[in-house]
Design a protein around this motif. Structure first.
Motif, PDB file in Angstrom:
ATOM      1  N   GLU A  48       0.812  -1.225   0.000  1.00 21.15           N
ATOM      2  CA  GLU A  48       0.000   0.000   0.000  1.00 21.15           C
ATOM      3  C   GLU A  48       0.840   1.267   0.000  1.00 21.15           C
ATOM      4  O   GLU A  48       0.454   2.274  -0.595  1.00 21.15           O
ATOM      5  N   GLU A  59       2.204  -3.194 -14.375  1.00 18.71           N
ATOM      6  CA  GLU A  59       0.821  -3.460 -13.948  1.00 18.71           C
ATOM      7  C   GLU A  59       0.759  -4.391 -12.729  1.00 18.71           C
ATOM      8  O   GLU A  59      -0.220  -4.363 -11.973  1.00 18.71           O
ATOM      9  N   PRO A 112       1.850  -4.718  -9.566  1.00 22.16           N
ATOM     10  CA  PRO A 112       1.380  -4.340  -8.215  1.00 22.16           C
ATOM     11  C   PRO A 112      -0.108  -3.996  -8.171  1.00 22.16           C
ATOM     12  O   PRO A 112      -0.780  -4.254  -7.171  1.00 22.16           O
ATOM     13  N   LEU A 113      -0.609  -3.440  -9.261  1.00 20.21           N
ATOM     14  CA  LEU A 113      -2.039  -3.076  -9.285  1.00 20.21           C
ATOM     15  C   LEU A 113      -2.919  -4.313  -9.482  1.00 20.21           C
ATOM     16  O   LEU A 113      -4.074  -4.336  -9.067  1.00 20.21           O
ATOM     17  N   GLN A 116      -2.847  -4.990  -5.360  1.00 20.29           N
ATOM     18  CA  GLN A 116      -3.904  -4.053  -4.943  1.00 20.29           C
ATOM     19  C   GLN A 116      -5.269  -4.296  -5.611  1.00 20.29           C
ATOM     20  O   GLN A 116      -6.247  -3.733  -5.198  1.00 20.29           O
ATOM     21  N   TRP A 148      -6.682  -3.385  -8.629  1.00 17.60           N
ATOM     22  CA  TRP A 148      -7.370  -2.252  -9.242  1.00 17.60           C
ATOM     23  C   TRP A 148      -8.269  -2.758 -10.374  1.00 17.60           C
ATOM     24  O   TRP A 148      -7.943  -3.756 -11.022  1.00 17.60           O
ATOM     25  N   ARG A 153      -6.602   0.569 -14.043  1.00 21.77           N
ATOM     26  CA  ARG A 153      -5.261  -0.005 -13.997  1.00 21.77           C
ATOM     27  C   ARG A 153      -4.498   0.313 -15.279  1.00 21.77           C
ATOM     28  O   ARG A 153      -3.361   0.765 -15.251  1.00 21.77           O
ATOM     29  N   GLN A 193      -3.503   3.976 -15.505  1.00 18.56           N
ATOM     30  CA  GLN A 193      -2.400   4.302 -14.593  1.00 18.56           C
ATOM     31  C   GLN A 193      -1.069   3.770 -15.129  1.00 18.56           C
ATOM     32  O   GLN A 193      -0.047   4.454 -15.068  1.00 18.56           O
ATOM     33  N   SER A 244       1.572   2.247  -7.960  1.00 20.66           N
ATOM     34  CA  SER A 244       0.487   2.139  -6.969  1.00 20.66           C
ATOM     35  C   SER A 244       0.427   3.384  -6.072  1.00 20.66           C
ATOM     36  O   SER A 244      -0.202   3.340  -5.012  1.00 20.66           O
ATOM     37  N   GLN A 245       1.083   4.437  -6.518  1.00 22.31           N
ATOM     38  CA  GLN A 245       1.058   5.733  -5.823  1.00 22.31           C
ATOM     39  C   GLN A 245       1.504   5.612  -4.370  1.00 22.31           C
ATOM     40  O   GLN A 245       0.779   6.021  -3.442  1.00 22.31           O
TER      41      GLN A 245
END
Lengths: 415, 229
Positions: free
Chosen positions: B85, B107, B109-110, B114, B116, B121, B124, B161-162
């Motif tokens: 996170e 892609e 991690p998303l 996470q 998305w 996704r 991003q 993932s910001q």
């Protein structure tokens, strides 16, 4: 889930040769098992069919103690008419029972007026016997195969007697027997046919009409030695056996002991051990398949984890939950299992169709040119397929667990 | 408020029967949005410190708070969730997943961490690939691009993932000098664009100057006293 499967399939394709070899092992194992089950099953059902449909019937009912003394064909252990009526009542009431045939069995002397030898004679109702053991007329090697198996005044003799006594169809012979009171009686018969023995030329069983048997044995009432039963659905044999045992077990003598006994073909034929051996071999082949899948998948998954330790460290470091890392590796095992199962099943079914088109023949006892027609039940295919997939997952479990528990720092340092 | 704060932080490894101290009771704080380097020779404790900040390891004593979370309280699963996170990683050897394309690596991690939704996704990932100048290489596999390009992809993956914090352990060690500078420039640009805090380690004196602040580690201690950045 599809993400995990997608990555798993790419990882499998990363090492194409290794994946192909592992799949090949699974496919070979699958084909070996399914073909063995199909061919052995075909042989077993043919063998059981030959025995039940030409001699024994699916099951038999006797008076208690008869089977234990069956070698001497004891006339004093025949079923009395009231017992026979009870048995027939129970058989009529059971919807799985197709038909049955009462038999009178005794030992006697067979003479062609020049020589004499012993014979085991079965008195039958020809129509009911043919319905109960429909392959019996087909065993006739001489004489008409069509029409009544035996009429009054006729006898069907085994091949051994025919050869040994140089007796042909149409000859007149004499059968002499001692009845339960010790009286000896004889009766002449015309040879109606020569019967091939299923287990070889050593059989000594002849057939006469049941009325002739009663006459020869001077029976005052309609006694029966055994009742052979044919079922509509052979697969329900065990169930019917239990039902009949429950119903007939209620018939007791003065001491309160049951007067009747029920036996399946397997209890009465030595060939049942051969059938059991086939089942045992099938189990053994399944164990071999499980071992092949277990070892090959475990080997490939251990290698996969070992070769990707840094990669595991990376995905763990960037936050992939341990459960998802576990799933990634389990998915590889699952895919190996599924692809191997599908390919193995298709190849096996193609081979089974091929064998059926080829139609190879084989011999069983005296029966020649029996066509091998392997078939496999959907349930068997499903069982093996599920077994392979489950074993593939189990084989992946330890390496996958190891990957999911890996310390990211150690994994990232791995060279 | 400090993004990372360490008080009397120590880490000791046990090698056989011997305790080997890697970090010896240091204090420091890193403010949000800074571009910080931990510098020092090999074996000085840089990687150990980054592992601790990245919740990959637990301190032996002292406290280390990242985003106000005491990392000593995180178990294995919670630490993985926390990393997913809040923290991005850039590795010395790039560590891209070889079976995935450039797009899929960014892609990852998303998708796997996470979860998305697909459209969000995709947008991003394309945004990040564009930001690191790798949009035109999106369908290539890692073995089809250069080392510098791999590290650009790794930076994009770390940022996708910001996260609040990106940790880069010797991110330029396997790159030539020019490429190394370009990667650091890219990291700075990303910091400015995404307001993400970058913390990296290096033992290369030429690279150290690119950091806005440096912590010098010598034998597990901070040589410059753990100044606040």
């Amino acid at each position: 889930m599809f993400d995990i499967l997608g990555i798993a399939s790419r990882n499998l394709l990363r090492y194409r040769r290794r994946t192909t070899l592992t799949l090949l092992l699974i496919v070979i194992g699958m084909v070996a098992v399914l073909l063995f089950i199909a061919v052995a099953g075909s042989f077993k059902s043919m063998m059981v069919g030959q025995i039940t449909d030409s001699i024994i019937g699916h099951l038999q009912v006797h008076r208690k103690g008869y089977v234990a003394s069956i070698d001497s064909l004891p006339l004093n252990l025949n079923m009395k008419p009231q017992m026979v009526a009870k048995v027939e009542e129970a058989l009529k009431a059971n919807p799985t029972v197709e038909t049955w045939s009462p038999r009178v069995k005794f030992g006697g002397m067979f003479s062609n007026f020049a020589e004499t030898t012993s014979i085991r004679v079965t008195g039958i109702d020809p129509a009911r016997e043919a319905a109960t053991v429909p392959l019996l007329p087909g065993r006739m090697v001489e004489g008409e195969k069509t029409g009544a198996l035996v009429a009054k005044g006729q006898i069907v003799i085994p091949l051994l007697l025919s050869r040994g006594m140089k007796t042909k169809v149409g000859d007149t012979v004499v059968v002499v027997a001692t009845n339960r009171d010790g009286s000896v009686n004889g009766k002449t018969f015309v040879v109606r046919g020569i019967l091939e023995s299923i287990s070889g030329p050593g059989g000594r069983d002849g057939y006469i009409h049941i009325d002739d048997a009663k006459e020869l044995l001077r029976m005052t009432e309609a006694e029966v030695s055994e009742i052979a039963v044919r079922l509509k659905d052979f697969s329900r044999l065990g169930q019917v056996e239990t039902q009949l045992k429950q119903v007939l077990g209620g018939l007791t003598n003065k001491e309160g002991k049951p007067v009747l006994e029920v036996h399946t073909w397997a209890d009465l034929s030595p060939f049942s051990s051969l059938a059991r051996m086939i089942d045992l071999m099938t189990l053994f082949i399944k164990v071999v398949l499980v071992s092949i899948v277990l070892v090959s998948v475990m080997n490939v998954m251990i290698m996969a984890v070992f070769e990707r330790i840094r990669e595991i460290g990376t995905i763990a470091a960037i936050g992939t939950p341990p459960s998802r890392i576990l799933s990634l590796f389990l998915a590889e095992g699952l895919m190996l299992g599924i692809v191997g199962t599908v390919a193995g099943t298709l190849l096996s079914l193609a081979a089974i169709v091929g064998i059926n088109l080829w139609s190879p023949t084989f011999a069983f006892g005296q029966q020649q040119n029996l066509v091998m027609a392997p078939t496999i039940a959907a349930g068997d295919v499903l069982t093996i397929a599920v077994l392979v997939v489950i074993v593939a997952i189990i084989a992946s479990l330890q390496p996958a667990w190891k990957a999911s528990r890996m310390d990211p720092i150690q994994a990232l340092r791995h060279v | 408020m400090s993004l990372v704060r360490a008080e009397n932080l120590a880490k000791t490894y046990r090698v056989g029967d011997i305790d080997v101290p890697a970090i010896k009771g240091i204090d420091f704080a890193i403010e949000a949005g800074s571009f910080v380097a931990f510098v020092g020779p090999s074996g000085s404790g840089k990687s150990t410190l980054l592992n601790l900040i990245g919740c990959l390891d637990h301190p032996t004593s002292g406290t280390l708070k990242v985003l106000d979370t005491d990392i000593a309280t995180l178990d294995r699963r919670a630490a993985a969730r926390f990393r997913g996170e809040h923290i991005g990683f850039v590795f010395q050897d790039f560590n891209l997943i070889p079976v995935l394309t450039v797009f899929e690596n960014v892609e990852y991690p998303l998708r796997m961490v996470q979860k998305w939704p697909v459209e969000k996704r995709r947008a991003q990932v394309l945004r990040l690939l564009d930001a690191v100048g790798m949009a035109d290489q999106a369908n290539k596999r890692p073995d089809q691009i250069s080392g510098g390009q791999k590290q650009r992809v790794a930076v994009a993956r770390a940022l996708v993932s910001q996260p609040k914090l990106v940790l880069a352990d010797e991110p330029t060690a396997n790159l030539d000098h020019d490429t190394a500078y370009r990667i650091l420039e890219l990291m700075k640009k990303m910091r400015d664009e995404f307001k993400t805090t970058f913390v990296f380690s290096t033992h290369d004196p030429k690279i150290m100057g690119e950091a806005e602040a440096t912590f010098t580690l010598e034998d597990g201690r901070l040589a410059n006293g753990g100044s606040h950045v």
